[in-house]
Scaffold this motif. Structure first.
Motif, mmCIF file in Angstrom:
data_model
loop_
_atom_site.group_PDB
_atom_site.id
_atom_site.type_symbol
_atom_site.label_atom_id
_atom_site.label_comp_id
_atom_site.label_asym_id
_atom_site.label_seq_id
_atom_site.Cartn_x
_atom_site.Cartn_y
_atom_site.Cartn_z
ATOM 1 N N GLU A 270 57.903 11.791 68.108
ATOM 2 C CA GLU A 270 56.619 11.857 68.452
ATOM 3 C C GLU A 270 55.945 13.208 67.708
ATOM 4 O O GLU A 270 55.409 13.150 67.240
ATOM 5 C CB GLU A 270 56.103 11.419 69.693
ATOM 6 N N ALA A 271 56.672 14.124 68.224
ATOM 7 C CA ALA A 271 56.467 15.654 67.637
ATOM 8 C C ALA A 271 56.730 15.604 66.111
ATOM 9 O O ALA A 271 55.651 16.120 65.653
ATOM 10 C CB ALA A 271 57.293 16.729 68.516
ATOM 11 N N GLU A 272 57.770 15.027 65.761
ATOM 12 C CA GLU A 272 58.032 14.965 64.382
ATOM 13 C C GLU A 272 56.760 14.244 63.373
ATOM 14 O O GLU A 272 56.617 14.618 62.515
ATOM 15 C CB GLU A 272 59.507 14.402 63.749
ATOM 16 N N SER A 273 56.360 13.060 64.252
ATOM 17 C CA SER A 273 55.240 12.400 63.633
ATOM 18 C C SER A 273 53.993 12.982 63.312
ATOM 19 O O SER A 273 53.356 12.502 62.338
ATOM 20 C CB SER A 273 54.966 11.056 64.423
ATOM 21 N N PHE A 274 54.021 13.913 64.151
ATOM 22 C CA PHE A 274 52.605 14.940 63.957
ATOM 23 C C PHE A 274 52.662 15.826 63.021
ATOM 24 O O PHE A 274 51.754 16.556 62.551
ATOM 25 C CB PHE A 274 52.682 15.913 65.184
#
Length: 361
Positions: free
Chosen positions: A148-152
């Protein structure tokens, strides 16, 4: 908000830790370009901005340098739960970091985070008495997983910048913002060229926004090699010793009492002849000033003065409270007096004066 305050807001709002100075450089270029020669704005190969203003062709070259970068953080790792590990970039005191908001600059846009640590409620009584070490801190962006952090858009290497809104305080001379260190130096360089616009001056002036000052005065070295100046001024923030708990012995700088003429810092001993000229100019023009010595810090003058065969150099600073934190305070009149002083000195730096300063005759 007047034009000067709008410029200061734009400069301090810009996000740019060492190695990531593109945004503040763009702001500085926007404000300094109208006062430079046609085609007089360029960069060195590392990204320091250099704006040229010719008074007298083939006159002495005068360098006025503030640095574009601010202290901040670099993301080094994203753990499985989406928390970010980071490296400090520039000097930080751990006690001013926890629970502070940051902005992570990603390829997809800005992401808001907050610096966190293990809760004190689960620490032993002894552990609670000790400051949390930086290595035990992390940034929380509200992600529930690494994916999820990488999706940001977050990736290792992204910069994380302190978040704070530029604020004019109730005493309107007191200005509160992030990144005064050293966007105020960039503002001074801009305003020196602004004040020289349309004036005769016996030299060629370079207003410079250097890069990577906070990690070793690196842009000062490359830009000074590019310019090959005859005289160098580093303009930066200085230490304000006018807050509670500071002893008289350590109380060198007071907000509102004028810019500081730096006698000594860890990177250089100020050139005596140039210092004497600056002091005399201030006294002759009733410009308030203070003296400063900083055995624990350095400024861009540290690298400017050892360029090529050597450059007579001096640092002039604006006393500032709470530097290297999320928010600092300075006094508008100190900044304006610094501009006035440097302009008056530049007007006196003709070929003969520079020769006398350099060779002592």
């Amino acid at each position: 908000m007047d034009e000067k305050l709008q410029m200061l807001k734009a400069l301090t709002d810009a996000k740019g830790i060492p190695g990531n100075e593109a945004e503040p450089r763009k702001v500085m270029e926007q404000y300094i370009k109208p006062f430079a020669d046609n085609d007089g704005v360029t960069t060195d190969h590392l990204g320091s901005l250099i704006a040229k203003k010719t008074g007298k062709e083939n006159g002495p070259k005068i360098m006025v340098a503030g640095h574009l970068d601010e202290v901040g953080f670099m993301i080094t790792h994203i753990d499985d739960k989406g928390f970010l590990r980071f490296q400090t970039v520039g000097g930080w005191w751990s006690q001013v970091m926890l629970a502070q908001r940051v902005t992570i600059v990603t390829s997809k846009g800005d992401v808001t985070g907050v610096i966190g640590s293990k809760p004190p409620h689960v620490l032993s009584p002894e552990a609670r008495k000790k400051p949390v070490e930086i290595k035990d801190m992390f940034i929380d962006v509200g992600a529930t997983s690494k994916e999820e952090a990488e999706s940001f858009g977050i990736r290792p290497g992204d910069q994380a910048v302190p978040y704070f809104e530029f604020t004019v305080m109730d005493n309107e001379d007191m200005l509160l913002a992030k990144a005064w260190d050293n966007r105020i130096g960039c503002a001074i360089a801009i305003d020196v060229l602004r004040e020289l616009k349309g004036k005769d001056h016996p030299n060629v002036v370079y207003g410079v926004g250097t890069i990577q000052e906070e990690v070793g005065l690196r842009g000062a070295k490359t830009s000074a090699h590019y310019i090959q100046p005859d005289i160098g001024f580093g303009v930066d923030v200085g230490i304000a010793g006018d807050t509670p708990g500071t002893s008289e012995q350590d109380r060198h700088g007071t907000l509102g009492k004028g810019p500081q003429i730096v006698l000594y810092d860890a990177s250089m001993i100020s050139h005596k002849g140039l210092r004497d000229l600056v002091v005399k100019t201030a006294e002759d023009n009733d410009i308030p000033f203070q003296y400063e010595s900083m055995p624990g810090g350095g400024t861009d003058s540290g690298n400017i003065h050892v360029t090529a065969n050597g450059v007579p150099s001096l640092s002039i600073t604006v006393p500032t409270r709470y530097i290297h934190s999320h928010a600092a305070i300075l006094h508008r009149k100190d900044y304006e007096h610094a501009v006035e002083l440097i302009v008056k000195v530049i007007e006196a730096l003709d070929k003969d004066t520079v020769h006398r300063l350099t060779y002592g005759d």
